[in-house]
Write a protein that holds these residues in place. Structure first.
Motif, mmCIF file in Angstrom:
data_model
loop_
_atom_site.group_PDB
_atom_site.id
_atom_site.type_symbol
_atom_site.label_atom_id
_atom_site.label_comp_id
_atom_site.label_asym_id
_atom_site.label_seq_id
_atom_site.Cartn_x
_atom_site.Cartn_y
_atom_site.Cartn_z
ATOM 1 N N GLN A 148 13.265 -3.452 -2.725
ATOM 2 C CA GLN A 148 12.944 -1.586 -3.666
ATOM 3 C C GLN A 148 12.826 -1.335 -2.058
ATOM 4 O O GLN A 148 12.566 -1.544 -1.125
ATOM 5 C CB GLN A 148 11.987 -1.557 -4.225
ATOM 6 C CG GLN A 148 12.193 -2.378 -5.609
ATOM 7 C CD GLN A 148 10.468 -2.012 -6.906
ATOM 8 O OE1 GLN A 148 10.160 -2.094 -6.100
ATOM 9 N NE2 GLN A 148 11.021 -2.049 -7.526
ATOM 10 N N GLY B 170 11.051 4.245 -7.155
ATOM 11 C CA GLY B 170 11.152 3.314 -6.489
ATOM 12 C C GLY B 170 12.499 2.953 -6.131
ATOM 13 O O GLY B 170 13.370 2.651 -7.575
ATOM 14 N N HIS C 264 6.264 -4.846 -7.780
ATOM 15 C CA HIS C 264 6.976 -3.594 -7.182
ATOM 16 C C HIS C 264 6.902 -2.837 -5.863
ATOM 17 O O HIS C 264 6.001 -3.705 -5.104
ATOM 18 C CB HIS C 264 7.157 -2.306 -8.235
ATOM 19 C CG HIS C 264 5.483 -1.803 -8.528
ATOM 20 N ND1 HIS C 264 5.324 -1.227 -9.864
ATOM 21 C CD2 HIS C 264 4.781 -2.272 -8.388
ATOM 22 C CE1 HIS C 264 3.980 -1.454 -9.596
ATOM 23 N NE2 HIS C 264 3.354 -2.172 -8.867
ATOM 24 N N SER D 34 5.299 -0.450 -4.547
ATOM 25 C CA SER D 34 4.384 0.385 -4.764
ATOM 26 C C SER D 34 3.228 0.493 -4.543
ATOM 27 O O SER D 34 2.190 1.341 -4.786
ATOM 28 C CB SER D 34 4.279 1.156 -6.748
ATOM 29 O OG SER D 34 5.638 1.018 -7.327
ATOM 30 N N ARG E 72 9.885 -10.891 -8.991
ATOM 31 C CA ARG E 72 9.525 -11.036 -10.992
ATOM 32 C C ARG E 72 9.581 -12.474 -11.942
ATOM 33 O O ARG E 72 10.639 -12.488 -11.182
ATOM 34 C CB ARG E 72 10.365 -9.885 -11.749
ATOM 35 C CG ARG E 72 9.373 -8.428 -11.509
ATOM 36 C CD ARG E 72 9.528 -6.994 -12.152
ATOM 37 N NE ARG E 72 8.799 -5.882 -11.560
ATOM 38 C CZ ARG E 72 9.896 -4.643 -11.677
ATOM 39 N NH1 ARG E 72 10.841 -4.798 -13.190
ATOM 40 N NH2 ARG E 72 9.595 -4.029 -10.907
HETATM 41 N N1 PHE Z 1 7.051 1.159 -8.928
HETATM 42 C C1 PHE Z 1 8.434 1.189 -10.210
HETATM 43 C C2 PHE Z 1 9.071 0.232 -11.090
HETATM 44 O O1 PHE Z 1 9.605 -0.741 -9.980
HETATM 45 C C3 PHE Z 1 9.787 2.110 -10.216
HETATM 46 C C4 PHE Z 1 8.795 3.642 -9.341
HETATM 47 C C5 PHE Z 1 7.928 3.762 -8.366
HETATM 48 C C6 PHE Z 1 8.746 4.598 -10.401
HETATM 49 C C7 PHE Z 1 7.236 5.547 -7.920
HETATM 50 C C8 PHE Z 1 7.628 5.373 -10.280
HETATM 51 C C9 PHE Z 1 7.265 6.307 -9.315
HETATM 52 O O2 PHE Z 1 10.244 -0.096 -12.027
#
Ligand code: PHE
Length: 338
Positions: free
Chosen positions: A208, A307, A168, A170, A194
């Protein structure tokens, strides 16, 4: 009476002028300027001349050599341009030209540009991070313990050296906070990976837009307001946005974001488009530890993060039935977005 050198020059110029082709011109050049040519022979003769005659004849010889050289250059140039015009004559300018097709932006890129533009208006800056990440940025710093299923080898692409393809975006939350103290207001668009079973809605690579806003007194109301604004700008004013409780290790509370809009083909259905939540204090603490300071004091600062699934958003906006179309490079698909 004219000096023999002047006679020589006049002969040479006439011959050059009347040279019919490059071959004839080359013959004339060798005859006059070649190593055993007449002008060169005069140079040899100079050595035998009486001292007082040398300057006069020397000067004349120079002038003759310059005049002949210049005449040869000019004639050669004439031959060259004749050749070019000749070549152009053979082109039929009444034939239709070769059309060059203009390319267009990929639908995901179009989606991305629209989204960035909306977040820009809300004051978000762009942030970036690598696709190949370490486990710490992808999981540990995001409060995701070693036994968490997201870290499983069945779900994540690991490299032999222990690094991985980020699952992700993040990771960029962490990288941004490491590099700058609060307040922070960034979005980070990019690819994520993934080990999913590939089907119409799942792909091993997807995209994303991560968002992170850290300031004093940031609340769920700010999160909801920002994402609602974004969705309505993107899908139209009558778009409904719904937040459903969820769980992410790095946010508390965590919310999944759903949209529904009459303007969209799947209008009557709630569609999940994002994960979001309030940044977990453990994430701030991990960042502080890495920074070696207390810049992200959870008592002082709060933040929201989200995200957004870009492929999902583009599929809804452009009514694309299969995520695999994005990567197949099929012109029949791509031309529809040109
Ligand atoms: N990183 C999470 C995902 O890919 C999404 C997310 C981002 C959730 C930021 C909360 C805060 O599923």
């Amino acid at each position: 009476m004219a000096h023999p050198l002047e006679q020589l020059r006049d002969d040479a110029l006439r011959e050059i002028e009347s040279a019919r082709d490059e071959q004839a011109l080359e013959t004339a050049r060798v005859k006059y300027l070649g190593r055993s040519g007449t002008v060169s022979a005069w140079g040899e003769q100079m050595k035998t001349l009486a001292k007082e005659k040398k300057p006069v004849v020397g000067k004349l010889l120079n002038e003759v050599r310059n005049a002949v050289t210049a005449a040869i250059d000019i004639r050669a140039q004439q031959f060259r341009s004749q050749k070019e015009t000749g070549a152009l004559d053979k082109i039929d300018i009444s034939l239709p030209g070769t059309p060059h097709e203009l390319g267009a932006l990929h639908p995901l890129t179009q989606m991305l540009e629209r989204s960035i533009e909306i977040f820009r208006r809300m004051g978000f800056a762009l942030a970036d991070g690598p696709d190949v990440e370490d486990e710490w940025h992808c999981f540990d710093a995001l409060n995701t313990p070693p036994e968490h299923p997201a870290r499983n080898e069945q779900d994540t692409f690991y490299l032999p050296d222990g690094r991985l393809l980020r699952t992700h975006t993040s990771t960029v939350q962490i990288r941004t906070m490491q590099s700058a103290p609060p307040p922070i207001r960034v979005i980070a668009p990019g690819a994520a990976y993934r080990r999913d079973e590939v089907d119409a809605t799942h792909s091993a690579q997807f995209h994303q837009i991560e968002g992170l806003y850290v300031d004093e007194n940031v609340s769920v109301a700010d999160l909801k307001g920002s994402l609602e604004f974004f969705m309505r700008e993107l899908f139209g004013a009558d778009t409904a946005v719904q937040f459903r409780p969820h769980y992410f290790p790095f946010t508390e509370p965590s919310l999944e974001v759903y949209v529904k809009s009459k303007a969209l083909k799947k209008g009557e259905q709630w569609i999940e488009v994002a994960g979001s939540g309030i940044v977990h204090p453990a994430v701030f603490e991990a960042v502080n530890k890495a920074r070696g300071d207390k810049a992200y004091d959870p008592e002082k600062w709060t933040g929201f993060a989200f995200g957004l699934g870009m492929d999902r958003l583009a599929m809804i906006l452009f009514d694309i039935p299969d995520i695999r179309f994005f990567a197949q490079n099929d012109l029949r698909f791509l031309r529809q977005f040109a």
